[in-house]
Design an enzyme around this catalytic site. Sequence first.
Site, short mmCIF file in Angstrom:
data_model
loop_
_atom_site.label_atom_id
_atom_site.label_comp_id
_atom_site.label_asym_id
_atom_site.label_seq_id
_atom_site.Cartn_x
_atom_site.Cartn_y
_atom_site.Cartn_z
N GLY A 19 -6.79 13.72 -23.69
CA GLY A 19 -5.92 14.26 -24.47
C GLY A 19 -4.62 13.47 -25.15
N GLY A 22 1.12 16.47 -26.98
CA GLY A 22 2.34 16.28 -26.77
C GLY A 22 2.54 16.01 -25.09
N PHE A 124 15.48 32.54 -30.09
CA PHE A 124 14.12 32.80 -30.27
C PHE A 124 13.76 34.03 -29.29
CE2 PHE A 124 10.14 30.66 -30.79
CZ PHE A 124 10.15 30.21 -32.13
N ASP A 226 -11.93 22.50 -22.90
CA ASP A 226 -12.77 21.32 -22.11
C ASP A 226 -11.96 20.99 -20.97
OD1 ASP A 226 -13.82 21.49 -24.64
OD2 ASP A 226 -13.54 19.23 -25.20
N GLN A 245 -1.64 35.02 -24.12
CA GLN A 245 -0.46 35.59 -25.15
C GLN A 245 -0.87 35.91 -26.50
OE1 GLN A 245 3.14 32.82 -26.37
NE2 GLN A 245 3.97 34.50 -25.01
N HIS A 247 0.53 36.19 -30.08
CA HIS A 247 1.58 35.96 -30.74
C HIS A 247 1.72 37.45 -31.64
CE1 HIS A 247 4.56 34.55 -33.41
NE2 HIS A 247 4.73 33.39 -32.40
N LEU A 257 -0.51 31.17 -37.78
CA LEU A 257 0.70 31.73 -37.28
C LEU A 257 1.88 31.52 -38.27
CD1 LEU A 257 2.11 32.12 -34.30
CD2 LEU A 257 2.80 29.93 -34.59
N THR A 259 5.84 31.64 -37.33
CA THR A 259 6.58 31.17 -36.40
C THR A 259 7.60 32.42 -36.21
OG1 THR A 259 8.23 29.58 -35.24
CG2 THR A 259 8.26 29.77 -37.79
N GLU A 260 7.75 32.68 -34.63
CA GLU A 260 9.01 33.61 -34.22
C GLU A 260 10.19 33.12 -34.74
OE1 GLU A 260 8.22 34.67 -30.05
OE2 GLU A 260 10.06 34.03 -29.52
N ARG A 291 7.26 38.05 -26.35
CA ARG A 291 6.00 38.30 -27.16
C ARG A 291 5.17 39.48 -26.42
NH1 ARG A 291 4.97 31.97 -28.32
NH2 ARG A 291 6.62 31.82 -29.88
N HIS A 358 -3.05 33.52 -29.02
CA HIS A 358 -2.02 32.00 -29.44
C HIS A 358 -2.06 31.20 -28.21
CE1 HIS A 358 1.17 30.01 -31.09
NE2 HIS A 358 1.92 30.39 -30.06
N ARG A 403 4.65 33.77 -21.57
CA ARG A 403 5.74 32.62 -21.96
C ARG A 403 6.38 32.78 -23.10
NH1 ARG A 403 5.29 28.58 -26.12
NH2 ARG A 403 3.35 29.37 -26.96
N SER A 408 6.75 26.06 -24.19
CA SER A 408 5.50 25.07 -24.15
C SER A 408 5.85 23.73 -24.39
CB SER A 408 4.49 25.72 -24.99
OG SER A 408 3.55 24.55 -24.95
N LEU A 409 6.54 23.65 -25.82
CA LEU A 409 6.88 22.14 -26.09
C LEU A 409 7.66 21.72 -24.92
CD1 LEU A 409 7.44 22.17 -29.95
CD2 LEU A 409 5.44 21.60 -28.64
C1 LIG Z 1 0.12 27.35 -34.39
C2 LIG Z 1 0.81 26.99 -33.06
C3 LIG Z 1 2.30 27.02 -33.09
C4 LIG Z 1 3.03 26.73 -31.86
N1 LIG Z 1 4.11 26.80 -31.72
C5 LIG Z 1 5.08 26.26 -30.95
C6 LIG Z 1 6.59 26.18 -30.92
O1 LIG Z 1 7.10 26.39 -31.78
N2 LIG Z 1 7.10 25.88 -29.61
C7 LIG Z 1 6.75 25.85 -28.22
O2 LIG Z 1 6.99 25.74 -27.33
N3 LIG Z 1 5.19 26.18 -28.43
C8 LIG Z 1 4.44 26.27 -29.46
N4 LIG Z 1 3.04 26.40 -29.64
C9 LIG Z 1 2.23 26.22 -28.25
C10 LIG Z 1 2.14 24.48 -28.03
O3 LIG Z 1 2.29 23.89 -29.41
C11 LIG Z 1 0.91 24.03 -27.23
O4 LIG Z 1 0.86 24.94 -26.10
C12 LIG Z 1 1.02 22.67 -27.11
O5 LIG Z 1 1.21 21.81 -28.23
C13 LIG Z 1 -0.22 22.17 -26.20
O6 LIG Z 1 -0.14 20.87 -26.25
P1 LIG Z 1 -0.97 19.81 -25.18
O7 LIG Z 1 -0.39 18.66 -24.86
O8 LIG Z 1 -1.30 20.74 -23.81
O9 LIG Z 1 -2.47 19.98 -25.95
P2 LIG Z 1 -2.73 19.72 -27.54
O10 LIG Z 1 -1.67 19.45 -28.44
O11 LIG Z 1 -3.70 21.03 -27.84
O12 LIG Z 1 -3.82 18.42 -27.31
C14 LIG Z 1 -4.96 18.54 -26.65
C15 LIG Z 1 -5.49 17.22 -26.91
O13 LIG Z 1 -6.77 17.21 -25.94
C16 LIG Z 1 -7.86 16.48 -26.65
N5 LIG Z 1 -9.05 16.72 -26.22
C17 LIG Z 1 -9.42 18.04 -25.65
N6 LIG Z 1 -10.78 18.26 -25.01
C18 LIG Z 1 -11.07 16.74 -25.00
C19 LIG Z 1 -12.07 16.11 -24.47
N7 LIG Z 1 -13.18 16.85 -23.96
N8 LIG Z 1 -12.14 14.67 -24.64
C20 LIG Z 1 -11.10 14.14 -25.10
N9 LIG Z 1 -9.91 14.67 -25.72
C21 LIG Z 1 -10.00 16.09 -25.56
C22 LIG Z 1 -7.51 16.79 -28.05
O14 LIG Z 1 -8.19 15.79 -28.87
C23 LIG Z 1 -5.97 16.61 -28.17
O15 LIG Z 1 -5.83 15.23 -28.33
C24 LIG Z 1 2.26 26.59 -30.64
C25 LIG Z 1 0.98 26.82 -30.68
C26 LIG Z 1 0.16 26.87 -31.87
C27 LIG Z 1 -1.19 26.88 -31.84
#
Ligand SMILES: Cc1cc2nc3c(=O)[nH]c(=O)nc-3n(C[C@H](O)[C@H](O)[C@H](O)COP(=O)(O)OP(=O)(O)OC[C@H]3O[C@@H](n4cnc5c(N)ncnc54)[C@H](O)[C@@H]3O)c2cc1C
Length: 592
Positions: A19, A22, A124, A226, A245, A247, A257, A259-260, A291, A358, A403, A408-409
């Site tokens: 993955g 972030g 927020f 996954d 959650q 949204h 989405l 945003t809030e 939310r 969401h 949440r 989350s970020l």
């Molecule tokens: C539209 C939207 C807006 C949001 N806005 C906010 C916000 O303003 N503030 C906030 O705090 N949160 C926000 N969130 C929530 C937050 O963005 C997410 O919870 C967070 O970004 C998830 O990050 P992550 O690193 O866990 O995974 P992700 O960023 O989802 O990345 C997952 C990674 O895993 C990889 N991956 C998955 N399965 C496999 C596999 N089998 N093999 C290899 N690679 C794989 C993907 O390719 C990807 O690189 C928002 C979410 C959404 C959907």
Amino acid sequence: MASIKSNLPRRRYDAVIVGAGGSGMRCSLQLAEAGLNVAVLSKVFPTRSHTVAAQGGIGASLGNMSEDNWYWHMFDTVKGSDYLGDQDAIEFMCRQAPHVVYELEHFGMPFDRNSDGTIYQRPFGGHTANFGEKPVQRACAAADRTGHALLHTLYQRNVRARTQFFVEWMALDLVRDQAGDVVGVVALEMETGEVMILEAKATIFATGGAGRIWAASTNAFINTGDGMGMAARAGIPLEDMEFWQFHPTGVAGAGVLITEGVRGEGGILLNDKGERFMERYAPTLKDLAPRDFVSRSMDQEIKEGRGCGPNKDHVLLKLDHLGADTILKRLPSIREIALKFANVDPIKEPIPVVPTIHYQMGGIPTNYYGQVVVPKNGNHAEVVNGLYAIGECACVSVHGANRLGTNSLLDLVVFGRASGDFIVKQNLKDKAHKDLPADAADLPLSRLARIDGSSSGERVQDVANQIRKDMQAHCGVFRKQELLEEGVKKILELDKRRMHVHVKDKSKVFNTARVEALELDNLIETAKATIISAEARQESRGAHARDDYPERDDANWIKHSLFYSEGNRLDYKPVNMKPLTVETFQPKKRTF
Ligand SMILES: Cc1cc2nc3c(=O)[nH]c(=O)nc-3n(C[C@H](O)[C@H](O)[C@H](O)COP(=O)(O)OP(=O)(O)OC[C@H]3O[C@@H](n4cnc5c(N)ncnc54)[C@H](O)[C@@H]3O)c2cc1C
């Protein structure tokens, strides 16, 4: 079955991260900068991970625009979690927040600025000053593209640190040895269709959420759960999966989405009478209540016939009173989304919105170093050696039953960094790789053989779409016993049906049908965990709202659910109510 591992190519790393969102890239940066040999796998180019879509902001009590401190942030997060969050992990996160945000600033992340040069912060939902007295400005933002700014900053820092990216590689399954230790993953190179074993002294899941088990979702199409699927198949339980959650503001009919941050900037929700209905439900925080609260209030308005539009099936988000300048400067992408997906210009008209799936609060159980922990021999948090989980796929648990926006970020960066620091301290360079077990690749190869050997059967997308329909119909904003029981039956039926899907195209090169069939195995694990945990929890807490059990039941249900795929059974473990240094926040009724 005879061992097939020796036929597969193998590569060795100190750490393999699955993955590149972030959380994955914050962890890899910490490891690569410490000189470890790190591989990061991603199904898509790193900067296309779902984190890029995050809009509103990242929470930290910098106090740049109104008085603030980490203790208030902690209180809001515990209360927001409806007292299901682990208070040690929540204290850890809220204390770290200012530090990790300043670190991002120093990495070059382009935050919006105040006139005195400090980071701009907006209000927020659920974030308050002085324990709920009034909204506070805590969300650090880069316009309405905070995730984009974050992800690109982290990617560039990783390139500088020489992290090795495996782009368009899909991890299929974990490799666990006889002792139960994790020694790597088996992965598929999507371009060639080749399978490889990646051996690692530390394997880190950062695979994001599974929002695609639902029909209406704000999530990217790659969010198929996954990490949860791989963990479940490896015998690891999934925690608190009933908590999803909604949204409040997905574009009606499209799911995209809004945003809030729109409400943070002063936007308000209206029903068909033009009434600002949140004043009735949450007299203090109004449209900025958490939310779960806002989504339920919207649903209530719609149920009672005060929805808007010809079908009375949505409400309106009004922001024209903010003025064109604010909208163009602070919410430019929101305007674009409204124009494209709702055909309205928010400078002049309100946006039709509806609660939309969401975020998953649950996931793979971990401690606040990211180590995966499972119950064993009476200890409910025995470490699984070699395995870590961070980000949305992990359940630390800082979000509990609900949440808060921007947390989350924050969670990605705090626990991405903390797990990295922890792994660096393990001196992996001085340790040898453990031997691979004889059956290292048997499970993923048998899954591939089933797909490649199919000669007839249902189409993958028919089964996947049915999962989404059933989850939406049986496990929505309001839930009840009969509906859930029926839903469990349907999902278990689909669990059988997915074993007989047929993929016509047997080619290897960039065969996306094959990838979707593999993803289906993960969708079903996540859906099962969700609906089976939801059916069992007979109370309403946070995002889990039961029509038939409308009250929170602290005497019986302050506990985390654990779902095991084998036998589809449930277990429970206690919530950690004891913070690191301060007094416990005792459960109270949540009003806003
Ligand atoms: C539209 C939207 C807006 C949001 N806005 C906010 C916000 O303003 N503030 C906030 O705090 N949160 C926000 N969130 C929530 C937050 O963005 C997410 O919870 C967070 O970004 C998830 O990050 P992550 O690193 O866990 O995974 P992700 O960023 O989802 O990345 C997952 C990674 O895993 C990889 N991956 C998955 N399965 C496999 C596999 N089998 N093999 C290899 N690679 C794989 C993907 O390719 C990807 O690189 C928002 C979410 C959404 C959907």
